[in-house]
Design a protein around this motif. Sequence first.
Motif, PDB file in Angstrom:
ATOM      1  N   ASP A   1       0.855  -1.179   0.000  1.00  0.00           N
ATOM      2  CA  ASP A   1       0.000   0.000   0.000  1.00  0.00           C
ATOM      3  C   ASP A   1       0.901   1.242   0.000  1.00  0.00           C
ATOM      4  N   ALA A   2       0.964   1.933  -1.139  1.00  0.00           N
ATOM      5  CA  ALA A   2       1.888   3.065  -1.265  1.00  0.00           C
ATOM      6  C   ALA A   2       1.184   4.278  -1.841  1.00  0.00           C
ATOM      7  N   HIS A   3       1.639   5.455  -1.446  1.00  0.00           N
ATOM      8  CA  HIS A   3       1.124   6.687  -2.044  1.00  0.00           C
ATOM      9  C   HIS A   3       2.220   7.751  -2.018  1.00  0.00           C
ATOM     10  N   ILE A   4       1.982   8.810  -2.788  1.00  0.00           N
ATOM     11  CA  ILE A   4       2.920   9.935  -2.783  1.00  0.00           C
ATOM     12  C   ILE A   4       2.267  11.096  -2.060  1.00  0.00           C
ATOM     13  N   GLU A   5       3.021  11.716  -1.176  1.00  0.00           N
ATOM     14  CA  GLU A   5       2.523  12.909  -0.497  1.00  0.00           C
ATOM     15  C   GLU A   5       3.388  14.079  -0.957  1.00  0.00           C
ATOM     16  N   THR A   6       2.754  15.152  -1.399  1.00  0.00           N
ATOM     17  CA  THR A   6       3.530  16.274  -1.937  1.00  0.00           C
ATOM     18  C   THR A   6       3.492  17.486  -1.014  1.00  0.00           C
ATOM     19  N   PHE A   7       4.522  18.313  -1.117  1.00  0.00           N
ATOM     20  CA  PHE A   7       4.583  19.596  -0.409  1.00  0.00           C
ATOM     21  C   PHE A   7       5.156  20.632  -1.362  1.00  0.00           C
ATOM     22  N   ASP A   8       4.842  21.902  -1.089  1.00  0.00           N
ATOM     23  CA  ASP A   8       5.378  22.986  -1.919  1.00  0.00           C
ATOM     24  C   ASP A   8       6.386  23.772  -1.103  1.00  0.00           C
ATOM     25  N   VAL A   9       7.618  23.742  -1.563  1.00  0.00           N
ATOM     26  CA  VAL A   9       8.698  24.319  -0.754  1.00  0.00           C
ATOM     27  C   VAL A   9       9.488  25.349  -1.539  1.00  0.00           C
ATOM     28  N   LEU A  10      10.067  26.278  -0.797  1.00  0.00           N
ATOM     29  CA  LEU A  10      10.960  27.257  -1.403  1.00  0.00           C
ATOM     30  C   LEU A  10      12.260  26.545  -1.791  1.00  0.00           C
ATOM     31  N   PHE A  11      12.607  26.619  -3.066  1.00  0.00           N
ATOM     32  CA  PHE A  11      13.864  25.980  -3.488  1.00  0.00           C
ATOM     33  C   PHE A  11      14.558  26.859  -4.522  1.00  0.00           C
ATOM     34  N   PRO A  12      15.498  27.713  -4.064  1.00  0.00           N
ATOM     35  CA  PRO A  12      16.184  28.603  -4.998  1.00  0.00           C
ATOM     36  C   PRO A  12      17.184  27.836  -5.872  1.00  0.00           C
TER      37      PRO A  12
ATOM     38  N   ASP B   1      11.239  23.710   5.153  1.00  0.00           N
ATOM     39  CA  ASP B   1      10.948  24.841   4.284  1.00  0.00           C
ATOM     40  C   ASP B   1      11.119  26.158   5.050  1.00  0.00           C
ATOM     41  N   PRO B   2      11.976  27.061   4.546  1.00  0.00           N
ATOM     42  CA  PRO B   2      12.181  28.334   5.263  1.00  0.00           C
ATOM     43  C   PRO B   2      10.900  29.148   5.446  1.00  0.00           C
TER      44      PRO B   2
ATOM     45  N   THR C   1       2.011  22.464   3.098  1.00  0.00           N
ATOM     46  CA  THR C   1       0.943  22.034   2.203  1.00  0.00           C
ATOM     47  C   THR C   1       0.580  23.201   1.291  1.00  0.00           C
ATOM     48  N   THR C   2      -0.201  22.937   0.233  1.00  0.00           N
ATOM     49  CA  THR C   2      -0.518  24.000  -0.732  1.00  0.00           C
ATOM     50  C   THR C   2      -1.164  25.213  -0.068  1.00  0.00           C
ATOM     51  N   ASP C   3      -2.025  24.947   0.929  1.00  0.00           N
ATOM     52  CA  ASP C   3      -2.765  26.061   1.528  1.00  0.00           C
ATOM     53  C   ASP C   3      -2.128  26.586   2.824  1.00  0.00           C
ATOM     54  N   ALA C   4      -0.905  26.163   3.117  1.00  0.00           N
ATOM     55  CA  ALA C   4      -0.261  26.593   4.372  1.00  0.00           C
ATOM     56  C   ALA C   4      -0.040  28.109   4.368  1.00  0.00           C
ATOM     57  N   LYS C   5      -0.087  28.689   5.553  1.00  0.00           N
ATOM     58  CA  LYS C   5       0.210  30.122   5.690  1.00  0.00           C
ATOM     59  C   LYS C   5       1.733  30.278   5.634  1.00  0.00           C
ATOM     60  N   ARG C   6       2.195  31.083   4.674  1.00  0.00           N
ATOM     61  CA  ARG C   6       3.646  31.179   4.461  1.00  0.00           C
ATOM     62  C   ARG C   6       4.217  32.520   4.871  1.00  0.00           C
ATOM     63  N   LEU C   7       5.476  32.517   5.291  1.00  0.00           N
ATOM     64  CA  LEU C   7       6.205  33.757   5.530  1.00  0.00           C
ATOM     65  C   LEU C   7       6.531  34.400   4.184  1.00  0.00           C
ATOM     66  N   GLU C   8       6.735  35.720   4.199  1.00  0.00           N
ATOM     67  CA  GLU C   8       7.336  36.371   3.038  1.00  0.00           C
ATOM     68  C   GLU C   8       8.812  35.964   3.000  1.00  0.00           C
ATOM     69  N   LEU C   9       9.381  36.013   1.820  1.00  0.00           N
ATOM     70  CA  LEU C   9      10.797  35.653   1.682  1.00  0.00           C
ATOM     71  C   LEU C   9      11.670  36.469   2.643  1.00  0.00           C
ATOM     72  N   THR C  10      11.343  37.753   2.790  1.00  0.00           N
ATOM     73  CA  THR C  10      12.157  38.632   3.647  1.00  0.00           C
ATOM     74  C   THR C  10      12.024  38.278   5.131  1.00  0.00           C
ATOM     75  N   GLU C  11      10.984  37.520   5.476  1.00  0.00           N
ATOM     76  CA  GLU C  11      10.791  37.152   6.891  1.00  0.00           C
ATOM     77  C   GLU C  11      11.462  35.818   7.238  1.00  0.00           C
ATOM     78  N   ALA C  12      11.929  35.099   6.214  1.00  0.00           N
ATOM     79  CA  ALA C  12      12.483  33.765   6.456  1.00  0.00           C
ATOM     80  C   ALA C  12      13.856  33.890   7.109  1.00  0.00           C
ATOM     81  N   LYS C  13      13.941  33.484   8.373  1.00  0.00           N
ATOM     82  CA  LYS C  13      15.160  33.724   9.163  1.00  0.00           C
ATOM     83  C   LYS C  13      16.303  32.785   8.811  1.00  0.00           C
ATOM     84  N   THR C  14      16.025  31.713   8.066  1.00  0.00           N
ATOM     85  CA  THR C  14      17.100  30.745   7.832  1.00  0.00           C
ATOM     86  C   THR C  14      17.889  31.029   6.554  1.00  0.00           C
TER      87      THR C  14
END
Length: 754
Positions: free
Chosen positions: A91-102, A247-248, A256-269
């Motif tokens: 029993d297998a499935h793929i779980e996806t996420f949307d991440v910042l990747f420069p 994910d920074p 997840t697709t609908d996650a609340k995200r930081l602005e790029l300028t707020e990403a501390k990492t």
Amino acid sequence: MRKFLAVLALFSLTFSTLFAATDADKPLTGYTRENSQGQRQWEQKFRALPEPANIRANMQRLAARPHHVGSPYDKDNAEWMLNTFKQWGLDAHIETFDVLFPTPKQRLVELVAPKKFTAKLEEPAIPEDPTSSQKAEQLPTYNAYSIDGDVTAPLVYVNYGVPDDYDRLARLGVDVKGAIVIARYGGSWRGIKPKVAAEHGAIGCIIYSDPNDDGYFEGDVFPGGPYRNSNGVQRGSVADMPLYPGDPLTPGIGATTDAKRLELTEAKTITKIPVLPISYSDAQPLLAELGGPTAPEEWRGSLPLTYHIGPGPSKVHLLVKANWDRKTIYDVIVTIPGSQFPDQWIIRGNHHDAWVNGANDPISGMSPEMEELRAYSELLKQGWKPKRTIIYAAWDGEEPGLLGSTEWAETHAAELQQKAVAYINSDSNSRGYLGIGGTHSLEAFINDVARDINDPEKNIPVWQRLKLYNISRAKSDDDRKDIRSRSNLRINAMGSGSDYTVFVDHLGIASMNLGYGGEAGGGIYHSIYDDYYWYSHFDDSDFVYGRALAQTAGTAVMRLADADVIPFDYNGMTETIGRYVDDLEKLAKKKHDDALERNRQLDEGVFSATADPRKKSVPPPREQVAPYLNFAPLRNGLETLKASTDRYQQAFAKAQQDGSTLAKAAAVNTRLMQTERAFLLPEGLPDRNWFKNQIYAPGFYTGYGVKTIPAVREAIEQGKWQLAEMSIDKVGKVLQSEAVAIDAATTELEQSTK
Ligand SMILES: [Zn+2]
């Protein structure tokens, strides 16, 4: 007793066979006599199944093309694994996420004075290495999560670029304010270098691979040998992962697709200054033009030049610009439902993404993990019914920042905290000795597993080989005595650097990291030359250690999944925490004594009298002498924990000895699962609340390297005495909570086995 052991050692071959015979009669820890016999048979069947030829074929498929995050082949690999697992009936499935990747848009390193030179920033294809020519699909050499920047400044050589190196620079009268620093790889995790450089006022950072560390000083270079050639570059993430991995833009929550995200300028990492990695052929002209003091002896590498520190006259132009896109990552998840305890999960993972082709990192670990699943699918057809649920993961996005594991575990955090028993990780695999990192409640368990795995080169248990290796490397008589007299080999505390991080540090799940190594060196890490050609010529070329890894990790998963009572052992854990507390007291005393001595030498005029007037030299600053810290809260916590540990282990030994009572003790398992969680504090570590575990964390200034009892240790190291006192108090209470959690398990065990 010790004498007896010494005599045994003389006849080790004969006696090890004898031991093997008696061991097989002894029930497995946490198993009734009857269940233990059945389990041993299933495990033996399992260990006969993994085939080196399959592990090789998996690698040829998975490493055939570059497969970094966002690339077509990364997705293709995930889908191929998914289909393969399904074909095996799983029993297998793929779980996806949307991440910042420069990914790189512009990269430039040029020497503008006193000479002109432009760095190639290019790893050329090598004719005999077929995949090295896949130029269109390869990510250029870069450091992910470097901030964009365009800077020109004098260059300063900072050795490894760790905090101690800057103390040394200060003594030499060298300031990096407004400069671009050049650091060599090694000595710390790479992301520490730009972080510390920025803290000292540098405006740019170049990291290069010195031939001393993984190039021609170590051995012949690729393709003639396994080591880094003059054009090889180490890619890698420089995100500030000791703050939080993943994910920074989504710290602490799933991307997840609908996650609340930081602005790029707020990403501390994301780094504060631009960073770029280069090869040693690109570094040499920059270093050759440096003036200023000659580098201290330990700072010198193996390039044919005199290492100077600068600043200047080398002046460098560094330009870094990235596409700051979001990419989809693909975690492949396999679930084998538990027949008796479906809500108790054993999780196993290895990442599948790479910087380029990544045959060694990570496919040499991923391929055996696939083979474990193939073997399980056979056992399931033969009637094996694991008691607990087994979850296998092929993580995506490990390389940029442990993205796949972190986002998955953050998304399922609540359920994991309720249901996860243990997480078993691997990453890369090589030839040689079993490396074991882990939370110490699993120390006795993994020692038992290692006693049952055969070393393919020496035909002795990998446990025995590791023990003898440890003796050969021990630094003192005391260490050798410890290894020889202790029934279990010590396992390493885990820092960071692979996908176990979120499980241990954020969620308090008992975890391990397994992999073989120590015999095959090399210098292709994170370059285009880490591919099947390299691996099949210079590493585990017959894939027998791939099989050993599958046997080791697969046996561990099965044994945890089928135990009547989860085989956590608190003896080794509590003893180890006691050693950490001893360490902390020694560290505090050393800080105190060192400051006293240094101030005394300042008063005596030692530094001014010994400074060569023809060289610049600055005496060290006067230090505040550390106050005596009160370790009583930690000591008291430890005493309570010892008493609770003794009670549990006695009750457990009694139940185990009885042979059948363990079968009645199922209710204790939910209690046992919570004992690792008790090490967490919701507010986390000082200034980094994602890291909640109070026993283990990666160092704020080491990155991969572990800091045990981190809140206290780092406060002492950084001379924050009030914080140290407060942290001692907090961790003392954590040890008390751990004792309470263990007591709850003891009570449950005593009642159910009466
Ligand atoms: Zn890896």
